[in-house]
Design a protein around this motif. Structure first.
Motif, PDB file in Angstrom:
ATOM      1  N   ALA A 120       0.772  -1.313   0.000  1.00 38.37           N
ATOM      2  CA  ALA A 120      -0.101  -0.116  -0.065  1.00 38.37           C
ATOM      3  C   ALA A 120       0.845   1.300  -0.093  1.00 38.37           C
ATOM      4  O   ALA A 120       0.110   2.447  -0.039  1.00 38.37           O
ATOM      5  CB  ALA A 120      -0.863  -0.027   1.050  1.00 38.37           C
ATOM      6  N   GLY A 121       2.268   1.202  -0.031  1.00 39.76           N
ATOM      7  CA  GLY A 121       3.135   2.139  -0.193  1.00 39.76           C
ATOM      8  C   GLY A 121       3.062   3.042   1.197  1.00 39.76           C
ATOM      9  O   GLY A 121       3.465   4.359   1.163  1.00 39.76           O
ATOM     10  N   LYS A 122       2.815   2.428   2.389  1.00 40.45           N
ATOM     11  CA  LYS A 122       3.110   3.318   3.707  1.00 40.45           C
ATOM     12  C   LYS A 122       4.537   3.357   3.998  1.00 40.45           C
ATOM     13  O   LYS A 122       5.502   2.679   3.347  1.00 40.45           O
ATOM     14  CB  LYS A 122       2.401   2.280   4.667  1.00 40.45           C
ATOM     15  N   LYS A 123       4.724   4.184   4.940  1.00 38.09           N
ATOM     16  CA  LYS A 123       6.057   4.069   5.631  1.00 38.09           C
ATOM     17  C   LYS A 123       5.936   3.112   6.723  1.00 38.09           C
ATOM     18  O   LYS A 123       5.173   3.159   7.608  1.00 38.09           O
ATOM     19  CB  LYS A 123       6.176   5.801   6.279  1.00 38.09           C
ATOM     20  N   LEU A 124       6.710   2.295   6.461  1.00 34.60           N
ATOM     21  CA  LEU A 124       6.665   1.064   7.148  1.00 34.60           C
ATOM     22  C   LEU A 124       8.144   0.827   8.153  1.00 34.60           C
ATOM     23  O   LEU A 124       9.020   0.890   7.841  1.00 34.60           O
ATOM     24  CB  LEU A 124       6.684  -0.330   6.271  1.00 34.60           C
ATOM     25  N   LEU A 125       7.614   1.039   9.675  1.00 32.08           N
ATOM     26  CA  LEU A 125       8.464   1.045  10.499  1.00 32.08           C
ATOM     27  C   LEU A 125       8.637  -0.581  11.048  1.00 32.08           C
ATOM     28  O   LEU A 125       7.663  -1.011  11.526  1.00 32.08           O
ATOM     29  CB  LEU A 125       8.300   1.789  11.882  1.00 32.08           C
ATOM     30  N   LEU A 126       9.630  -1.269  10.611  1.00 33.95           N
ATOM     31  CA  LEU A 126       9.628  -2.843  10.475  1.00 33.95           C
ATOM     32  C   LEU A 126      10.630  -3.119  11.770  1.00 33.95           C
ATOM     33  O   LEU A 126      11.788  -3.144  12.025  1.00 33.95           O
ATOM     34  CB  LEU A 126      10.428  -3.349   9.260  1.00 33.95           C
ATOM     35  N   ALA A 127       9.778  -3.502  12.888  1.00 36.23           N
ATOM     36  CA  ALA A 127      10.359  -3.959  14.043  1.00 36.23           C
ATOM     37  C   ALA A 127      10.402  -5.796  14.077  1.00 36.23           C
ATOM     38  O   ALA A 127      10.801  -6.245  14.686  1.00 36.23           O
ATOM     39  CB  ALA A 127       9.751  -3.484  15.448  1.00 36.23           C
ATOM     40  N   ASN A 128       9.153  -6.251  13.138  1.00 39.74           N
ATOM     41  CA  ASN A 128       9.148  -7.576  12.951  1.00 39.74           C
ATOM     42  C   ASN A 128      10.161  -8.106  12.123  1.00 39.74           C
ATOM     43  O   ASN A 128       9.945  -8.294  10.661  1.00 39.74           O
ATOM     44  CB  ASN A 128       7.585  -7.732  12.350  1.00 39.74           C
ATOM     45  N   LYS A 129      11.436  -8.581  12.766  1.00 40.00           N
ATOM     46  CA  LYS A 129      12.441  -9.151  11.747  1.00 40.00           C
ATOM     47  C   LYS A 129      11.853 -10.265  10.987  1.00 40.00           C
ATOM     48  O   LYS A 129      12.529 -10.462   9.938  1.00 40.00           O
ATOM     49  CB  LYS A 129      13.543  -9.239  12.380  1.00 40.00           C
ATOM     50  N   GLU A 130      10.931 -11.089  11.467  1.00 35.33           N
ATOM     51  CA  GLU A 130      10.548 -12.179  10.846  1.00 35.33           C
ATOM     52  C   GLU A 130       9.991 -11.888   9.484  1.00 35.33           C
ATOM     53  O   GLU A 130       9.712 -12.857   8.612  1.00 35.33           O
ATOM     54  CB  GLU A 130       9.718 -13.016  11.757  1.00 35.33           C
ATOM     55  N   ALA A 131       9.385 -10.913   9.143  1.00 35.96           N
ATOM     56  CA  ALA A 131       8.848 -10.523   7.953  1.00 35.96           C
ATOM     57  C   ALA A 131       9.810 -10.541   6.891  1.00 35.96           C
ATOM     58  O   ALA A 131       9.503 -11.287   5.852  1.00 35.96           O
ATOM     59  CB  ALA A 131       8.210  -8.852   7.992  1.00 35.96           C
ATOM     60  N   LEU A 132      11.045 -10.241   7.250  1.00 33.37           N
ATOM     61  CA  LEU A 132      12.227 -10.276   6.265  1.00 33.37           C
ATOM     62  C   LEU A 132      12.911 -11.563   6.181  1.00 33.37           C
ATOM     63  O   LEU A 132      13.159 -12.171   5.046  1.00 33.37           O
ATOM     64  CB  LEU A 132      13.193  -9.332   6.565  1.00 33.37           C
ATOM     65  N   VAL A 133      12.807 -12.101   7.338  1.00 29.31           N
ATOM     66  CA  VAL A 133      13.480 -13.593   7.390  1.00 29.31           C
ATOM     67  C   VAL A 133      12.709 -14.637   6.635  1.00 29.31           C
ATOM     68  O   VAL A 133      13.296 -15.326   5.949  1.00 29.31           O
ATOM     69  CB  VAL A 133      13.572 -13.837   8.853  1.00 29.31           C
ATOM     70  N   VAL A 134      11.407 -14.683   6.810  1.00 27.70           N
ATOM     71  CA  VAL A 134      10.587 -15.366   6.217  1.00 27.70           C
ATOM     72  C   VAL A 134      10.145 -14.964   4.817  1.00 27.70           C
ATOM     73  O   VAL A 134      10.364 -15.641   3.749  1.00 27.70           O
ATOM     74  CB  VAL A 134       9.157 -15.451   7.063  1.00 27.70           C
ATOM     75  N   GLY A 135      10.056 -13.527   4.394  1.00 24.35           N
ATOM     76  CA  GLY A 135       9.784 -13.035   3.031  1.00 24.35           C
ATOM     77  C   GLY A 135      10.750 -12.688   2.442  1.00 24.35           C
ATOM     78  O   GLY A 135      10.661 -13.178   0.956  1.00 24.35           O
ATOM     79  N   GLY A 136      11.961 -12.379   2.781  1.00 21.28           N
ATOM     80  CA  GLY A 136      13.279 -12.309   2.056  1.00 21.28           C
ATOM     81  C   GLY A 136      12.892 -11.281   0.901  1.00 21.28           C
ATOM     82  O   GLY A 136      12.486 -10.237   0.826  1.00 21.28           O
ATOM     83  N   ASP A 137      13.495 -11.993  -0.143  1.00 20.43           N
ATOM     84  CA  ASP A 137      13.301 -10.956  -1.562  1.00 20.43           C
ATOM     85  C   ASP A 137      11.903 -10.820  -1.960  1.00 20.43           C
ATOM     86  O   ASP A 137      11.618  -9.923  -2.419  1.00 20.43           O
ATOM     87  CB  ASP A 137      14.157 -11.892  -2.805  1.00 20.43           C
ATOM     88  N   PHE A 138      10.950 -11.760  -1.757  1.00 20.00           N
ATOM     89  CA  PHE A 138       9.499 -11.466  -2.031  1.00 20.00           C
ATOM     90  C   PHE A 138       9.075 -10.409  -1.013  1.00 20.00           C
ATOM     91  O   PHE A 138       8.546  -9.468  -1.843  1.00 20.00           O
ATOM     92  CB  PHE A 138       8.842 -12.711  -1.418  1.00 20.00           C
ATOM     93  N   PHE A 139       9.512 -10.156  -0.158  1.00 22.30           N
ATOM     94  CA  PHE A 139       8.932  -9.032   0.804  1.00 22.30           C
ATOM     95  C   PHE A 139       9.513  -7.662   0.255  1.00 22.30           C
ATOM     96  O   PHE A 139       9.035  -6.642   0.219  1.00 22.30           O
ATOM     97  CB  PHE A 139       9.445  -9.198   2.318  1.00 22.30           C
ATOM     98  N   MET A 140      10.855  -7.608  -0.118  1.00 22.90           N
ATOM     99  CA  MET A 140      11.649  -6.572  -0.638  1.00 22.90           C
ATOM    100  C   MET A 140      11.158  -6.069  -1.861  1.00 22.90           C
ATOM    101  O   MET A 140      11.034  -4.957  -2.166  1.00 22.90           O
ATOM    102  CB  MET A 140      13.232  -6.630  -0.403  1.00 22.90           C
ATOM    103  N   GLN A 141      10.555  -7.015  -2.705  1.00 24.55           N
ATOM    104  CA  GLN A 141       9.955  -6.642  -4.061  1.00 24.55           C
ATOM    105  C   GLN A 141       8.622  -6.084  -3.745  1.00 24.55           C
ATOM    106  O   GLN A 141       8.434  -5.147  -4.485  1.00 24.55           O
ATOM    107  CB  GLN A 141       9.712  -7.947  -4.658  1.00 24.55           C
ATOM    108  N   ALA A 142       8.038  -6.612  -2.623  1.00 24.10           N
ATOM    109  CA  ALA A 142       6.623  -5.912  -2.541  1.00 24.10           C
ATOM    110  C   ALA A 142       6.858  -4.289  -1.997  1.00 24.10           C
ATOM    111  O   ALA A 142       6.204  -3.546  -2.262  1.00 24.10           O
ATOM    112  CB  ALA A 142       5.955  -6.655  -1.415  1.00 24.10           C
ATOM    113  N   VAL A 143       7.964  -4.161  -1.456  1.00 25.92           N
ATOM    114  CA  VAL A 143       8.213  -2.675  -0.830  1.00 25.92           C
ATOM    115  C   VAL A 143       8.602  -2.051  -2.212  1.00 25.92           C
ATOM    116  O   VAL A 143       8.132  -0.962  -2.005  1.00 25.92           O
ATOM    117  CB  VAL A 143       9.436  -2.775   0.048  1.00 25.92           C
ATOM    118  N   LYS A 144       9.299  -2.561  -2.936  1.00 30.90           N
ATOM    119  CA  LYS A 144       9.657  -1.641  -4.106  1.00 30.90           C
ATOM    120  C   LYS A 144       8.510  -1.427  -5.031  1.00 30.90           C
ATOM    121  O   LYS A 144       8.348  -0.456  -5.562  1.00 30.90           O
ATOM    122  CB  LYS A 144      10.840  -2.481  -4.954  1.00 30.90           C
TER     123      LYS A 144
END
Length: 395
Positions: A120-144
């Motif tokens: 949704a293009g929000k300013k995302l303050l990420l304290a949930n490290k598992e989102a990146l550990v689980v999501g990896g490149d898939f999560f970063m692509q969503a951010v982009k």
């Protein structure tokens, strides 16, 4: 100076990060307004937060807890709409009225709403490290693709972010390596042979930081640092070999960046999570956090040491998982969540946490994830495998 009022959804508002976020927000009523607060089970604390911050929405994951909260909200005459269910977590993260989202839900449960906020293009303050550990490149692509602004809240990753050049396009040619600091937790000097008798109370007694029970156990095993290595790899687009961990017991230097000229840039501060939270909330500005300033005259020595592999065998699993097939980091995260829960419930010895994680990585070969449902399927498969290993260990 006048500032535009920004609205925030706090996912996991009753946890350590959530309560610290609201503490910082309360210091700047001219800057921030709370749109939504969410919690898993703590009805009493969420009710108190609703009284203090008057959000438009309050979300509880279970229907039972939501009904209880709704009754209390009505009795108090609060103008707060209570929602329930996992979908509601995403709904209050993507609402057009929301400017930023603090993602502070512990574990893989925070992945879906964090992904939704990124898309949704929000300013995302990420304290949930598992989102990146689980999501990896898939999560970063969503951010982009969503055009989100991703700001790390973990003290180590916030420190790295603050120590890097402002222009991410220059990172690759200027940065040689990233150095994550670790306190070493409560067992840094304990004889590894005695770790079989560690109790949950001992594991949760962190010497420097006040954290939730799961994260405290992760710090005691240094799995927290293993997960942070994985998070750093994706956040800063570096190779696993460019990430190093050093133990720094005083927790004053929160992490460092080494440049190709061999200069080091570090971020220092008191061990108070309100500092990275305030930085994330106000970026690219800085606001008062409520934390104490460092007093260099009274600090004494700052010391560093290499992690002891015998005491912290799980740390190496970060690089093992990163060098494995796509999705392996999700397997490691799921296994660790199951193992820590079993330890806290008295079903597993402290030293067996690593055994569960290692055995699950060997047992589960994930298929490359291409969607959220794929990631959740890997997570479920790994949890089932880890539970089977826990059952064998406990029999």
């Amino acid at each position: 100076m006048d500032h535009a009022l920004q609205t925030i959804t706090v996912l996991g508002s009753t946890g350590s990060i959530g309560t610290n976020t609201l503490d910082v927000v309360s210091r700047h009523p001219d800057r921030y307004r709370v749109f939504a607060l969410t919690a898993a089970t703590q009805v009493e604390l969420l009710l108190a937060q609703c009284k203090a911050f008057a959000p438009r929405f309050a979300v509880m994951v279970s229907d039972q807890h939501a009904r209880e909260l709704a009754g209390r909200v009505r009795a108090e005459g609060l103008a707060v709409e209570v929602l329930s269910g996992e979908q509601a977590l995403s709904d209050v993260s993507i609402d057009p009225a929301v400017d930023m989202v603090m993602a502070a839900i512990v574990g893989a449960a925070g992945l879906a709403p964090s992904l939704a906020a990124a898309r949704a293009g929000k300013k995302l303050l990420l304290a949930n490290k598992e989102a990146l550990v689980v999501g990896g490149d898939f999560f970063m692509q969503a951010v982009k693709e969503g055009g989100a602004r991703l700001l790390p809240i973990d003290s180590e990753h916030s420190a790295i972010y603050q120590s890097l050049p402002d222009d991410p396009s220059t990172w690759a040619r200027r940065v040689e390596k990233i150095v994550l600091t670790a306190s070493g937790g409560p067992f840094r000097q304990r004889d590894p042979a005695t770790l079989t008798t560690v109790t949950p109370e001992e594991a949760c007694a962190h010497p420097n930081w006040v954290m939730g029970r799961k994260i405290s156990v992760d710090s005691a095993t240094m799995m927290n640092k293993a997960l942070e290595v994985i998070e750093a790899r994706y956040l800063f687009d570096v190779k696993p070999a460019q990430i190093e961990v050093v133990i720094h017991p005083q927790s004053v230097i929160h992490s460092m960046v080494q440049y190709h000229d061999r200069s080091m840039v570090a971020q220092l501060g008191t061990p108070d999570m309100r500092v990275p939270i305030a930085y994330g909330l106000s970026w690219p500005e800085r606001i008062e956090s409520g934390a104490k300033a460092l007093d260099f005259a009274s600090l004494g020595a700052l010391t560093f040491e290499r992690p002891d592999n015998a005491r912290f065998p799980g740390l190496q699993l970060a690089w093992d998982a990163l060098n494995g097939p796509s999705g392996t980091t999700a397997v490691l995260n799921a296994a660790n969540e199951v193992a820590v829960a079993a330890f806290l419930a008295g079903r597993l010895r402290f030293d067996q946490i690593h055994q569960i994680n290692h055995a699950t990585l060997s047992a589960v070969l994930p298929s490359k994830p291409g969607s959220l449902s794929d990631l959740l399927a890997i997570d479920a498969q790994a949890r089932a495998a880890a539970e089977a290993v826990v059952a064998r260990c406990g029999s």
